[in-house]
Design a protein around this motif. Structure first.
Motif, PDB file in Angstrom:
ATOM      1  N   GLU A  71       4.406 -19.456  71.204  1.00  0.00           N
ATOM      2  CA  GLU A  71       2.940 -19.380  71.168  1.00  0.00           C
ATOM      3  C   GLU A  71       2.447 -20.403  70.154  1.00  0.00           C
ATOM      4  O   GLU A  71       2.810 -20.330  68.981  1.00  0.00           O
ATOM      5  CB  GLU A  71       2.480 -17.981  70.739  1.00  0.00           C
ATOM      6  N   THR A  72       1.630 -21.338  70.603  1.00  0.00           N
ATOM      7  CA  THR A  72       1.180 -22.390  69.697  1.00  0.00           C
ATOM      8  C   THR A  72      -0.237 -22.823  70.040  1.00  0.00           C
ATOM      9  O   THR A  72      -0.696 -22.665  71.173  1.00  0.00           O
ATOM     10  CB  THR A  72       2.131 -23.615  69.761  1.00  0.00           C
ATOM     11  N   SER A  73      -0.910 -23.368  69.033  1.00  0.00           N
ATOM     12  CA  SER A  73      -2.230 -23.943  69.275  1.00  0.00           C
ATOM     13  C   SER A  73      -2.073 -25.375  69.777  1.00  0.00           C
ATOM     14  O   SER A  73      -3.025 -25.999  70.220  1.00  0.00           O
ATOM     15  CB  SER A  73      -3.040 -23.944  67.976  1.00  0.00           C
ATOM     16  N   GLY A  74      -0.852 -25.904  69.658  1.00  0.00           N
ATOM     17  CA  GLY A  74      -0.591 -27.278  70.044  1.00  0.00           C
ATOM     18  C   GLY A  74      -1.001 -28.270  68.967  1.00  0.00           C
ATOM     19  O   GLY A  74      -0.989 -29.478  69.173  1.00  0.00           O
ATOM     20  N   LYS A 129      -2.148 -16.769  58.275  1.00  0.00           N
ATOM     21  CA  LYS A 129      -2.725 -18.077  57.922  1.00  0.00           C
ATOM     22  C   LYS A 129      -2.038 -18.706  56.707  1.00  0.00           C
ATOM     23  O   LYS A 129      -1.648 -19.863  56.712  1.00  0.00           O
ATOM     24  CB  LYS A 129      -4.219 -17.911  57.613  1.00  0.00           C
ATOM     25  N   ASN A 130      -1.928 -17.889  55.641  1.00  0.00           N
ATOM     26  CA  ASN A 130      -1.372 -18.360  54.377  1.00  0.00           C
ATOM     27  C   ASN A 130       0.142 -18.522  54.497  1.00  0.00           C
ATOM     28  O   ASN A 130       0.816 -17.656  55.051  1.00  0.00           O
ATOM     29  CB  ASN A 130      -1.715 -17.283  53.332  1.00  0.00           C
ATOM     30  N   ILE A 131       0.679 -19.626  53.947  1.00  0.00           N
ATOM     31  CA  ILE A 131       2.133 -19.861  54.098  1.00  0.00           C
ATOM     32  C   ILE A 131       2.942 -19.018  53.121  1.00  0.00           C
ATOM     33  O   ILE A 131       4.136 -18.794  53.318  1.00  0.00           O
ATOM     34  CB  ILE A 131       2.466 -21.362  53.970  1.00  0.00           C
ATOM     35  N   SER A 132       2.296 -18.509  52.043  1.00  0.00           N
ATOM     36  CA  SER A 132       3.041 -17.691  51.071  1.00  0.00           C
ATOM     37  C   SER A 132       2.818 -16.207  51.342  1.00  0.00           C
ATOM     38  O   SER A 132       2.124 -15.830  52.280  1.00  0.00           O
ATOM     39  CB  SER A 132       2.598 -18.046  49.654  1.00  0.00           C
ATOM     40  N   GLY A 141       0.492 -17.035  62.685  1.00  0.00           N
ATOM     41  CA  GLY A 141       0.584 -18.391  62.151  1.00  0.00           C
ATOM     42  C   GLY A 141       0.704 -19.448  63.243  1.00  0.00           C
ATOM     43  O   GLY A 141       0.431 -19.217  64.392  1.00  0.00           O
ATOM     44  N   GLU A 142       1.108 -20.593  62.825  1.00  0.00           N
ATOM     45  CA  GLU A 142       1.366 -21.685  63.769  1.00  0.00           C
ATOM     46  C   GLU A 142       2.826 -22.105  63.605  1.00  0.00           C
ATOM     47  O   GLU A 142       3.176 -22.754  62.622  1.00  0.00           O
ATOM     48  CB  GLU A 142       0.412 -22.860  63.483  1.00  0.00           C
ATOM     49  N   PRO A 143       3.706 -21.711  64.556  1.00  0.00           N
ATOM     50  CA  PRO A 143       5.137 -21.998  64.397  1.00  0.00           C
ATOM     51  C   PRO A 143       5.423 -23.490  64.221  1.00  0.00           C
ATOM     52  O   PRO A 143       6.357 -23.865  63.514  1.00  0.00           O
ATOM     53  CB  PRO A 143       5.751 -21.486  65.703  1.00  0.00           C
ATOM     54  N   VAL A 153       8.799 -13.025  66.838  1.00  0.00           N
ATOM     55  CA  VAL A 153       8.945 -13.387  65.427  1.00  0.00           C
ATOM     56  C   VAL A 153       7.682 -14.137  65.007  1.00  0.00           C
ATOM     57  O   VAL A 153       7.317 -15.139  65.629  1.00  0.00           O
ATOM     58  CB  VAL A 153      10.196 -14.268  65.217  1.00  0.00           C
ATOM     59  N   PHE A 154       7.010 -13.626  63.987  1.00  0.00           N
ATOM     60  CA  PHE A 154       5.754 -14.218  63.522  1.00  0.00           C
ATOM     61  C   PHE A 154       6.019 -15.050  62.267  1.00  0.00           C
ATOM     62  O   PHE A 154       6.421 -14.514  61.236  1.00  0.00           O
ATOM     63  CB  PHE A 154       4.727 -13.125  63.219  1.00  0.00           C
ATOM     64  N   ILE A 155       5.790 -16.359  62.388  1.00  0.00           N
ATOM     65  CA  ILE A 155       6.038 -17.279  61.278  1.00  0.00           C
ATOM     66  C   ILE A 155       4.723 -17.522  60.539  1.00  0.00           C
ATOM     67  O   ILE A 155       3.687 -17.772  61.149  1.00  0.00           O
ATOM     68  CB  ILE A 155       6.633 -18.604  61.814  1.00  0.00           C
TER      69      ILE A 155
END
Lengths: 184, 284
Positions: free
Chosen positions: A161-164, A43-46, A135-137, A25-27
């Motif tokens: 999966e996160t950049s932290g 990248k964009n939240i919208s 994105g970044e969950p 699932v890609f947030i």
């Protein structure tokens, strides 16, 4: 309470995002802006309108539909003027060839879990489960936490999966509900 | 049924083969050819093509006419007969969510009911001399000769491919390899012993990693545990990828592993596609 979030893709039959057959699932939405981002549409939240020129056959359906004149054809080449675009998504609705598509859908955590649970027979057989990516969950940490809690209540294996890039407290809160972290 | 009797009679004349008699049980003992009812099992295969298109057609009528009340039945019939002159209705039919292959309960139920109806109808008849008719859900080369097939209510215009084998129609929205196989498990395949094929395409890379092989194994095992009994594989070569690059339409389901993630090939950037083609050629 219902948690809503912006999703840009739910990909089934993933086998490189953790053990077994997984649903990823890609947030949408990321606080970083890395040049090497492998999912820039996240990248964009919208919502975003995506255009794939290779799929365009020049049927002109989008030109006829768009009320703002964003889509034009010059010498047979499709030009998409994004400055006038209001992200209404009408053009993506009439594009039967999939050249224009709407990236980003508001979904509740229940809806996401319902779709993820459809593949339960595959997870059971292969030790797979749910992977959250973006994105970044963790930029939507409340939403992410809710999805993970519901997944765990169903007994699913979870990966993140996160950049932290988040507060330590967020990571501490989310840690008990994640079986596998990918720090990327 | 008279048509099928004629077909069988034609084979009886055209395909007399002593070789067949040698390799089929009981023919040598009885001294009769298979066409003279010498074999232990006397079956005649009946090919049914386009089960996915049929399910989607009925599903579209059920949803748009009776549930969502988007149009009247006679309107939809007229549009279908005239090859969808109204683009708006065409798109509603074509892009309808929940069709066969998305594992929605409604289309799954139709898949079971319609396949049972077709299977039982065929099995209720026999040809002369007690020859049993054995149905299949495909037709040889049925995916190639498409010009003769008229438009269907699921938003398929004249000349487009019908669904092939037990697989769903290619343009169904919201379909994944997993949902497709779960939907197919709802067909009453026991009634179609002559075959219910589905072709799965895998990239070479998918089978080169241990994870990929385990996933493919899991996919097959789950399908067979859920009622499937017939599956074909297609591992993509560099040549096939090049074709997909030039003609994305028809290659929507081609899944490929990039570096560390998997994605649909036609959605990838041109440069990445070229890289993947080169890597495939070099076998890494």
């Amino acid at each position: 309470m219902t948690f809503m979030g912006m999703i840009f893709d739910i990909q089934h039959f993933c086998y490189s995002d953790g053990p077994g057959i997984r649903t990823t699932v890609f947030i949408k939405g990321c606080p970083l802006n890395c040049l090497w981002c492998h999912n820039p549409e996240g990248k964009n939240i919208s919502t975003d309108i995506m255009y794939n020129s290779k799929l365009c056959v020049g049927c002109l359906n989008c030109v006829k539909k768009c009320s703002y004149g964003c889509h034009t054809f010059e010498d047979g080449v499709h030009i998409f003027n994004r400055e006038k675009c209001t992200l209404c998504g009408e053009c993506a609705m009439v594009c039967i060839y999939g050249a224009l598509s709407l990236s980003g859908k508001n979904m509740s955590s229940e809806e996401i879990i319902a779709e993820v649970m459809m593949d339960l027979p595959y997870y059971e057989r292969t030790g797979g489960g749910l992977t959250l990516s973006g994105g970044e969950p963790l930029a939507s940490s409340e939403f992410t936490l809710q999805i993970l809690k519901e997944a765990k209540s169903k007994g699913l294996h979870t990966a993140l999966e996160t950049s932290g890039y988040c507060e330590t407290a967020v990571l501490e809160e989310i840690r008990p509900f994640v079986d596998l972290f990918f720090l990327i | 049924m008279p048509i099928f009797q004629q077909l069988r009679d034609k084979y009886t004349v055209d395909s007399i083969s002593p070789f067949l008699a040698c390799v089929m049980d009981n023919c040598l003992e009885k001294g009769l050819l298979p066409t003279e009812m010498g074999a232990k099992y006397n079956w005649f295969g009946l090919m049914c093509l386009g089960i996915g298109t049929l399910i989607d057609g009925i599903y579209t009528i059920k949803r748009l006419v009776y549930e969502d009340k988007v149009c009247f039945l006679n309107e939809l019939i007229l549009q279908t007969q005239q090859n969808f002159p109204d683009d708006e209705l065409f798109l509603k039919c074509r892009n309808l969510e929940g069709k066969y292959g998305t594992n929605s309960p409604e289309s799954n139920e139709l898949a079971y009911k319609l396949s049972t109806l077709i299977g039982n109808t065929v099995h209720a008849h026999t040809l002369e001399n007690g020859v049993k008719i054995s149905p299949a859900l495909f037709r040889w080369f049925g995916d190639i000769y498409t010009a003769e097939y008229p438009a269907t209510p699921d938003g398929r215009r004249k000349g487009e491919r019908l669904s092939y084998g037990a697989a769903p129609c290619e343009f169904v929205k919201g379909m994944s390899p997993t949902s497709m196989l779960l939907s197919m498990g709802h067909l009453n395949m026991e009634l179609f012993p002559d075959g219910c094929p589905v072709t799965m395409s895998f990239a070479k890379h998918a089978l080169e990693s241990k994870n990929g092989r385990m996933a493919v194994k899991g996919l097959i095992e789950t399908y067979f545990a859920n009622g499937g009994f017939h599956m074909q594989f297609n591992v993509q070569s560099a040549e096939e990828l090049k074709v997909a690059m030039e003609n994305p339409v028809g290659h929507e389901q081609l899944l490929i592993r990039g570096s560390g993630h998997s994605n649909y090939f036609i959605n990838l950037d041109r440069h990445l596609q070229e890289t993947l083609v080169e890597r495939t050629e070099q076998g890494r």
